[in-house]
Design a protein around this motif. Sequence first.
Motif, mmCIF file in Angstrom:
data_model
loop_
_atom_site.group_PDB
_atom_site.id
_atom_site.type_symbol
_atom_site.label_atom_id
_atom_site.label_comp_id
_atom_site.label_asym_id
_atom_site.label_seq_id
_atom_site.Cartn_x
_atom_site.Cartn_y
_atom_site.Cartn_z
ATOM 1 N N GLN A 205 0.825 -1.203 0.000
ATOM 2 C CA GLN A 205 0.000 0.000 0.000
ATOM 3 C C GLN A 205 0.862 1.256 0.000
ATOM 4 O OE1 GLN A 205 -3.428 -0.227 -0.074
ATOM 5 N NE2 GLN A 205 -3.060 -2.425 -0.249
ATOM 6 N N ILE A 206 0.387 2.281 -0.686
ATOM 7 C CA ILE A 206 1.063 3.582 -0.728
ATOM 8 C C ILE A 206 0.316 4.581 0.141
ATOM 9 C CG2 ILE A 206 1.542 5.599 -2.184
ATOM 10 C CD1 ILE A 206 2.306 3.778 -4.416
ATOM 11 N N ALA A 207 1.081 5.320 0.941
ATOM 12 C CA ALA A 207 0.554 6.489 1.651
ATOM 13 C C ALA A 207 1.153 7.736 1.027
ATOM 14 C CB ALA A 207 0.922 6.416 3.134
ATOM 15 N N ASN A 208 0.336 8.754 0.874
ATOM 16 C CA ASN A 208 0.782 10.014 0.279
ATOM 17 C C ASN A 208 0.686 11.106 1.332
ATOM 18 O OD1 ASN A 208 1.591 11.921 -1.588
ATOM 19 N ND2 ASN A 208 -0.409 12.118 -2.552
ATOM 20 N N MET A 209 1.849 11.590 1.794
ATOM 21 C CA MET A 209 1.873 12.617 2.830
ATOM 22 C C MET A 209 1.883 13.997 2.168
ATOM 23 S SD MET A 209 1.805 11.209 5.912
ATOM 24 C CE MET A 209 0.437 10.329 5.126
ATOM 25 N N VAL A 210 0.738 14.636 2.205
ATOM 26 C CA VAL A 210 0.569 15.959 1.601
ATOM 27 C C VAL A 210 0.382 16.975 2.713
ATOM 28 C CG1 VAL A 210 -0.820 17.369 0.036
ATOM 29 C CG2 VAL A 210 -0.461 14.939 -0.458
ATOM 30 N N GLU A 211 1.364 17.806 2.933
ATOM 31 C CA GLU A 211 1.297 18.808 3.984
ATOM 32 C C GLU A 211 0.113 19.743 3.733
ATOM 33 O OE1 GLU A 211 5.229 17.102 3.386
ATOM 34 O OE2 GLU A 211 3.965 18.278 2.020
ATOM 35 N N HIS A 212 -0.714 19.932 4.755
ATOM 36 C CA HIS A 212 -1.947 20.735 4.678
ATOM 37 C C HIS A 212 -2.986 20.091 3.754
ATOM 38 C CE1 HIS A 212 1.418 23.815 5.177
ATOM 39 N NE2 HIS A 212 0.823 23.765 6.355
ATOM 40 N N GLY A 213 -2.828 18.797 3.484
ATOM 41 C CA GLY A 213 -3.777 18.090 2.632
ATOM 42 C C GLY A 213 -4.862 17.406 3.443
ATOM 43 N N LEU A 214 -5.526 16.427 2.823
ATOM 44 C CA LEU A 214 -6.678 15.779 3.452
ATOM 45 C C LEU A 214 -6.293 14.649 4.404
ATOM 46 C CD1 LEU A 214 -8.930 15.533 0.263
ATOM 47 C CD2 LEU A 214 -9.191 17.149 2.161
ATOM 48 N N THR A 215 -5.116 14.062 4.194
ATOM 49 C CA THR A 215 -4.705 12.894 4.975
ATOM 50 C C THR A 215 -3.869 13.321 6.176
ATOM 51 O OG1 THR A 215 -4.682 11.553 2.968
ATOM 52 C CG2 THR A 215 -3.468 10.692 4.850
ATOM 53 N N PRO A 216 -4.101 12.725 7.371
ATOM 54 C CA PRO A 216 -3.293 13.082 8.537
ATOM 55 C C PRO A 216 -1.810 12.803 8.289
ATOM 56 C CG PRO A 216 -5.179 11.719 9.169
ATOM 57 C CD PRO A 216 -5.129 11.702 7.683
ATOM 58 N N LEU A 217 -0.959 13.755 8.680
ATOM 59 C CA LEU A 217 0.478 13.551 8.554
ATOM 60 C C LEU A 217 0.957 12.589 9.642
ATOM 61 C CD1 LEU A 217 1.998 17.076 7.787
ATOM 62 C CD2 LEU A 217 1.712 15.147 6.223
ATOM 63 N N LYS A 218 1.690 11.569 9.214
ATOM 64 C CA LYS A 218 2.233 10.577 10.135
ATOM 65 C C LYS A 218 3.734 10.440 9.904
ATOM 66 C CE LYS A 218 -1.796 9.355 11.812
ATOM 67 N NZ LYS A 218 -2.139 9.577 13.246
ATOM 68 N N THR A 219 4.448 9.963 10.918
ATOM 69 C CA THR A 219 5.856 9.672 10.716
ATOM 70 C C THR A 219 5.987 8.401 9.887
ATOM 71 O OG1 THR A 219 6.087 8.252 12.669
ATOM 72 C CG2 THR A 219 6.369 10.642 12.988
ATOM 73 N N ASN A 220 7.150 8.193 9.322
ATOM 74 C CA ASN A 220 7.369 6.975 8.534
ATOM 75 C C ASN A 220 7.176 5.727 9.388
ATOM 76 O OD1 ASN A 220 8.009 8.673 6.425
ATOM 77 N ND2 ASN A 220 10.200 8.588 6.796
ATOM 78 N N GLU A 221 7.635 5.795 10.624
ATOM 79 C CA GLU A 221 7.469 4.653 11.524
ATOM 80 C C GLU A 221 5.996 4.370 11.793
ATOM 81 O OE1 GLU A 221 8.919 3.142 15.993
ATOM 82 O OE2 GLU A 221 9.550 5.107 15.213
ATOM 83 N N GLU A 222 5.205 5.424 11.990
ATOM 84 C CA GLU A 222 3.768 5.250 12.219
ATOM 85 C C GLU A 222 3.092 4.649 10.986
ATOM 86 O OE1 GLU A 222 2.804 8.899 15.359
ATOM 87 O OE2 GLU A 222 2.878 9.296 13.185
ATOM 88 N N LEU A 223 3.501 5.107 9.813
ATOM 89 C CA LEU A 223 2.911 4.585 8.586
ATOM 90 C C LEU A 223 3.231 3.108 8.402
ATOM 91 C CD1 LEU A 223 3.659 7.600 6.233
ATOM 92 C CD2 LEU A 223 1.391 6.845 6.987
ATOM 93 N N GLU A 224 4.452 2.724 8.718
ATOM 94 C CA GLU A 224 4.815 1.311 8.619
ATOM 95 C C GLU A 224 3.996 0.478 9.601
ATOM 96 O OE1 GLU A 224 8.768 -1.595 8.631
ATOM 97 O OE2 GLU A 224 8.990 0.546 9.095
#
Length: 291
Positions: A205-224
């Motif tokens: 699965q791909i996560a897209n970290m977009v600052e000020h976007g719709l998805t909550p910003l997470k650390t790489n460790e949290e995403l893993e």
Amino acid sequence: MDRNIKFHNLLTKEEGIIVAPGAANALTARLVEEAEFPAVYVTGAGLSNNLLGMADVGLLSFKEVLDQVKYICDAVNIPVIADGDTGFGNAINLVRTVIEFEHAGVSAIQLEDQSTPKKCGHFDGKQIVSVEEMTNKIKAAVDIRKDPNFKIIARTDARATEGIDSAIERAQRYSEAGADILFVEAPQTEDEMKTITKSLPHAPQIANMVEHGLTPLKTNEELETLGYKIVLYANFLNRRAIKAMQDALLSLREDQTTQHMLDEIISMKERNRLTHLKKIKHLEDKYLSIN
């Protein structure tokens, strides 16, 4: 090692998330590689912003994007993940897109189920094609690729138009059609992110970290921990560079000199190293000298 094999090995490695910062040009891609990131992402939004000075609403042509993809692939040795938008048309147009991107040296092409012209995944007003149309596009991409290690990424923007359950159902259909990697764009909560990865456990699965976007910003460790295998920072570098240029221009206008900013810019020596001046001069000495 072949870049496609390198990317396949990263993808199948049991632990570790693949962090792919976005680049809109060859020099930025080289900086990503020098910073020892395992892959670089060719950002469609970044290309539109930089080449046209326009928002990501499907204004770039296939040839304009392909040229930049080629430049970036030529500039680095790490795997390149490239935004192929909708394939620039129907399934037949997509066939040519896949062929040309693979030939350019891309290790993974991202294809999405928006209708043409597409929009940035974090913009309002997106529209998507039918499941059947996108499924056929994925099948066409899988059939036409030459190297099985050249990965097909299926992105769905259905979260914005049909809700998270429909987006997950679409992603599952795309996986069944042969997509190697799934990208459910713009989940809006951590719970939605968890639902995506738990519902689609058999594909990366791909996560897209977009600052000020719709998805909550997470650390790489949290995403893993959430179950993601790849994280894109698609436009972070571009937006950070724009902010730095705005600040620098304001300072130049106010102070009427760049003398006070010398510590804030790279040296000529460093610029020449990054742009391979020494290598060019070696070629000049070898091939342009007249005995």
